[in-house]
Design an enzyme around this catalytic site. Structure first.
Site, PDB file in Angstrom:
ATOM      1  CG  HIS A  12      -0.320   0.230   2.644  1.00 37.32           C
ATOM      2  ND1 HIS A  12       0.670  -0.603   2.866  1.00 37.32           N
ATOM      3  CD2 HIS A  12      -0.442   1.422   3.482  1.00 37.32           C
ATOM      4  CE1 HIS A  12       1.112   0.002   4.037  1.00 37.32           C
ATOM      5  NE2 HIS A  12       0.500   1.205   4.530  1.00 37.32           N
ATOM      6  N   GLY A  14       3.367   1.715  -2.030  1.00 34.78           N
ATOM      7  CA  GLY A  14       4.155   1.626  -3.506  1.00 34.78           C
ATOM      8  C   GLY A  14       3.332   2.528  -4.506  1.00 34.78           C
ATOM      9  CG  LEU A  15       3.555   3.575  -9.298  1.00 34.87           C
ATOM     10  CD1 LEU A  15       3.387   5.077  -9.448  1.00 34.87           C
ATOM     11  CD2 LEU A  15       4.433   2.945 -10.596  1.00 34.87           C
ATOM     12  CB  VAL A  16       0.135  -0.008  -8.271  1.00 39.53           C
ATOM     13  CG1 VAL A  16      -1.101  -0.291  -8.685  1.00 39.53           C
ATOM     14  CG2 VAL A  16       1.089   0.218  -9.467  1.00 39.53           C
ATOM     15  CE1 TYR A 137       8.167  -8.409 -10.828  1.00 41.41           C
ATOM     16  CE2 TYR A 137       7.631  -7.863 -13.586  1.00 41.41           C
ATOM     17  CZ  TYR A 137       7.316  -7.738 -12.291  1.00 41.41           C
ATOM     18  OH  TYR A 137       6.253  -6.926 -11.707  1.00 41.41           O
ATOM     19  CB  THR A 165       0.815  -1.091 -20.030  1.00 40.82           C
ATOM     20  OG1 THR A 165       1.938  -1.016 -20.982  1.00 40.82           O
ATOM     21  CG2 THR A 165       0.041  -0.043 -19.448  1.00 40.82           C
ATOM     22  NE  ARG A 248       9.688  -1.175 -23.217  1.00 40.44           N
ATOM     23  CZ  ARG A 248       9.907  -1.780 -23.896  1.00 40.44           C
ATOM     24  NH1 ARG A 248       9.455  -1.842 -25.611  1.00 40.44           N
ATOM     25  NH2 ARG A 248      11.338  -2.517 -24.236  1.00 40.44           N
ATOM     26  CG  ASP A 320      17.078  -0.994 -28.076  1.00 44.78           C
ATOM     27  OD1 ASP A 320      17.200   0.156 -27.390  1.00 44.78           O
ATOM     28  OD2 ASP A 320      17.460  -1.165 -29.260  1.00 44.78           O
TER      29      ASP A 320
END
Length: 357
Positions: A12, A14-16, A137, A165, A248, A320
């Site tokens: 909770h 973190g980013l998301v 990952y 994404t 991206r 890349d």
């Protein structure tokens, strides 16, 4: 879901996770549970079981993960597969043992094959080899979505896996080595601008907030310039990995949160696959915009937003990663959710947030 239902948001801070927490609060949910890493180590199965025994959450959103960009994924391959498998095993397993009513598991679109047909449909999963740089990952995240799917099919649970994404937004990770491409690029270009304009107060403030390899704002100018140069940050230019040609897709994290809560409220496992099919698989849901930009185009957009007058250079000797990775969001749209924030607005929002944090 009842507004008083007990909801555990793993990750909770973190980013998301922080965006999901905020979204739930704004929608009137009053019984949210969160634990920092110091309070609960999700790698510790005994601790996770104790937490579930004590709290008994009714709903779980699994947004906790060990994440990073190309460099981190290349250097720490064992960490990425081991830690993510452990987190998923512990949280999803205890959710099952404690009769959680519904769980949403957040994965990543890196689960898809390197040469998947674009835009990538959910059906592309496991059809050909993965991208080498983030294979560990990706395998962990594939295991997580299959864990959810398999519990549903065997035990009738209601666990839904969503594959976002590339995400960016408030509370992002701006570490120069371990962060994802957009926040890392924004910080590099911002610091280069500060060097270019001679704004050492801003440079020192930035490094005091987020030290680089233990070099903080109190270090001598020469030491700061040396460490920043290791990451391609100079007064007259910024050097970035790769050719700049990869495409991206990016989604504002607060929109990912809104999609997650929408799915928690409105979508059940039975809605994620065609009814009447004999073999049930690929039940996960892509979360994205269905739009893309080149890395070079993104760098140019950030340069313009930040106001950097130097050059953006690309080091083609560096990898890349996957050349293109655009999600097919047909399934998501059919379920009733669409994005609103485009990349130009999102970059402006993120830069404004970074300056105030």
């Amino acid at each position: 879901m009842n507004k008083e239902a007990k909801i555990y948001v793993a990750g909770h801070r973190g980013l998301v996770g922080s965006a999901i927490w905020k979204n739930l609060q704004e929608k009137g949910y009053t019984n949210l549970i969160g634990r920092t890493h110091q309070e609960l180590d999700l790698l510790d199965g005994v601790a996770v079981r104790r937490f579930f025994d004590e709290e008994r959450p009714e709903y779980v959103i699994l947004a906790a993960a060990h994440v990073g960009g190309i460099m981190a994924n290349s250097l720490y391959r064992a960490d990425f597969i081991y830690q993510n498998l452990q987190i998923q095993q512990n949280v999803i397993g205890e959710s099952f043992r404690h009769d959680v009513k519904k769980l949403v598991f957040l994965g990543s679109t890196c689960i898809y094959p390197r040469e998947a047909e674009q835009p990538i449909k959910e059906e592309s999963l496991l059809t050909s080899p993965l991208e080498y740089t983030n294979e560990p990952y990706a395998i962990a995240k594939i295991a997580g979505l299959k864990l959810c799917e398999s519990f549903n099919l065997q035990y009738g649970t209601n666990y839904i896996a969503v594959m976002p994404t590339n995400l960016y937004g408030p509370n992002d990770n701006f570490h120069l080595e371990n962060s994802h491409v957009l926040p890392a690029m924004l910080r590099k270009i911002y610091l280069a601008k500060c060097l270019h304009t001679g704004d050492w107060e801003a440079v020192r403030r930035d490094l005091s907030r987020r030290p680089v390899n233990q070099v903080d704002g109190a270090a001598p100018e020469s030491e700061i310039q040396q460490i920043l140069s290791c990451y391609g940050i100079y007064p007259d230019r910024v050097e970035l990995w790769g050719t700049g040609r990869p495409l991206r897709e990016f989604l504002w994290s607060e929109e990912m949160a809104d999609a997650t809560v929408f799915i928690m409220e409105q979508v059940d496992f039975k809605d994620t696959y065609p009814q009447g099919t004999r073999e049930i698989w690929n039940c996960h849901i892509n979360i994205g915009t269905g739009k893309e930009i080149t890395i070079a185009g993104l760098a140019s957009l950030i340069k313009q937003t930040v106001g950097f007058e130097g050059e953006i250079c690309f080091d083609a000797s560096k990898p890349d990663g996957t050349m293109r990775k655009l999600t097919d969001v047909t399934k998501l749209h059919a379920l009733g959710w669409h994005h609103q924030v485009e990349i130009e607005e999102g970059v402006q929002r993120l830069y404004a947030w970074y300056l105030t944090h």
